[in-house]
Scaffold this active site. Sequence first.
Site, PDB file in Angstrom:
ATOM      1  CG  ASP A   1      -8.217   8.011  -4.853  1.00 16.96           C
ATOM      2  OD1 ASP A   1      -8.930   7.073  -5.287  1.00 16.96           O
ATOM      3  OD2 ASP A   1      -7.080   7.824  -4.377  1.00 16.96           O
TER       4      ASP A   1
ATOM      5  CB  CYS B   1      -8.817   5.538  -2.144  1.00 16.99           C
ATOM      6  SG  CYS B   1      -8.204   4.711  -0.669  1.00 16.99           S
TER       7      CYS B   1
ATOM      8  CB  THR C   1      -5.527   0.422  -0.173  1.00 18.59           C
ATOM      9  OG1 THR C   1      -5.457   1.743   0.405  1.00 18.59           O
ATOM     10  CG2 THR C   1      -4.287   0.161  -1.017  1.00 18.59           C
TER      11      THR C   1
ATOM     12  CG  HIS D   1     -19.017  -6.466  16.670  1.00 16.19           C
ATOM     13  ND1 HIS D   1     -18.093  -7.458  16.873  1.00 16.19           N
ATOM     14  CD2 HIS D   1     -20.232  -7.062  16.767  1.00 16.19           C
ATOM     15  CE1 HIS D   1     -18.704  -8.614  17.088  1.00 16.19           C
ATOM     16  NE2 HIS D   1     -20.012  -8.398  17.017  1.00 16.19           N
TER      17      HIS D   1
ATOM     18  CG  HIS E   1     -20.590  -4.547  20.384  1.00 13.91           C
ATOM     19  ND1 HIS E   1     -19.337  -5.088  20.227  1.00 13.91           N
ATOM     20  CD2 HIS E   1     -21.476  -5.576  20.306  1.00 13.91           C
ATOM     21  CE1 HIS E   1     -19.458  -6.397  20.045  1.00 13.91           C
ATOM     22  NE2 HIS E   1     -20.736  -6.714  20.087  1.00 13.91           N
TER      23      HIS E   1
HETATM   24  C1  RB5 Z   1      -3.593   6.462  -5.249  1.00 13.27           C
HETATM   25  O1  RB5 Z   1      -2.600   6.022  -6.116  1.00 13.27           O
HETATM   26  C2  RB5 Z   1      -3.588   5.599  -3.995  1.00 13.27           C
HETATM   27  O2  RB5 Z   1      -2.450   5.876  -3.222  1.00 13.27           O
HETATM   28  C3  RB5 Z   1      -4.844   5.834  -3.206  1.00 13.27           C
HETATM   29  O3  RB5 Z   1      -5.950   5.581  -4.003  1.00 13.27           O
HETATM   30  C4  RB5 Z   1      -5.040   4.960  -1.972  1.00 13.27           C
HETATM   31  O4  RB5 Z   1      -4.832   3.621  -2.246  1.00 13.27           O
HETATM   32  C5  RB5 Z   1      -4.376   5.405  -0.740  1.00 13.27           C
HETATM   33  O5  RB5 Z   1      -4.603   4.866   0.348  1.00 13.27           O
END
Ligand code: RB5
Length: 147
Positions: free
Chosen positions: A8, A65, A67, A98, A133
């Site tokens: 994203d 993304c 996180t 694994h 595994h």
């Molecule tokens: C975008 O702001 C953020 O929510 C997205 O990149 C991600 O971290 C979601 O899991």
Amino acid sequence: MRIALGSDHAGLDLKNLLAAHLQNKGHDLKDLGTHAPDSVDYPDFGEAVGRLVAAGDADFGVCCCGTGIGISIAANKIRGVRAAVVHDVTTAHLAREHNDANVICFGSRVIGTLVAIEALEAFLSATFAGERHAQRIAKIHRLEEAQ
Ligand code: RB5
């Protein structure tokens, strides 16, 4: 290797950096976007990468993304995808050894770029350990079949 990439807006810079690294290493890349910094929805790109990997048109997927979590959740909804959020070299190679992960996910807001590159290399050079595994991955397949 044939590698599909997706992110994203939050993961765009990291995705581009990882793509440049993989290109230099001679991999065959499919960059599924996003390609601009405008706000987009991570499920669209997790799905696109997941579908390519699940179809066998890419050997592995790389997703980014903010996180790594949201895009991994989306990719994991595609049957046959095992997407892993990794934070370091250890989680990266264990995801292959694994979990037989076929998509690696990074959080651009939580990982340094050099760690991400090293983790990606560790992921791509590791192999699934099989044995005990394999029976666990078979159980995951059965969960998918039961849906
Ligand atoms: C975008 O702001 C953020 O929510 C997205 O990149 C991600 O971290 C979601 O899991």
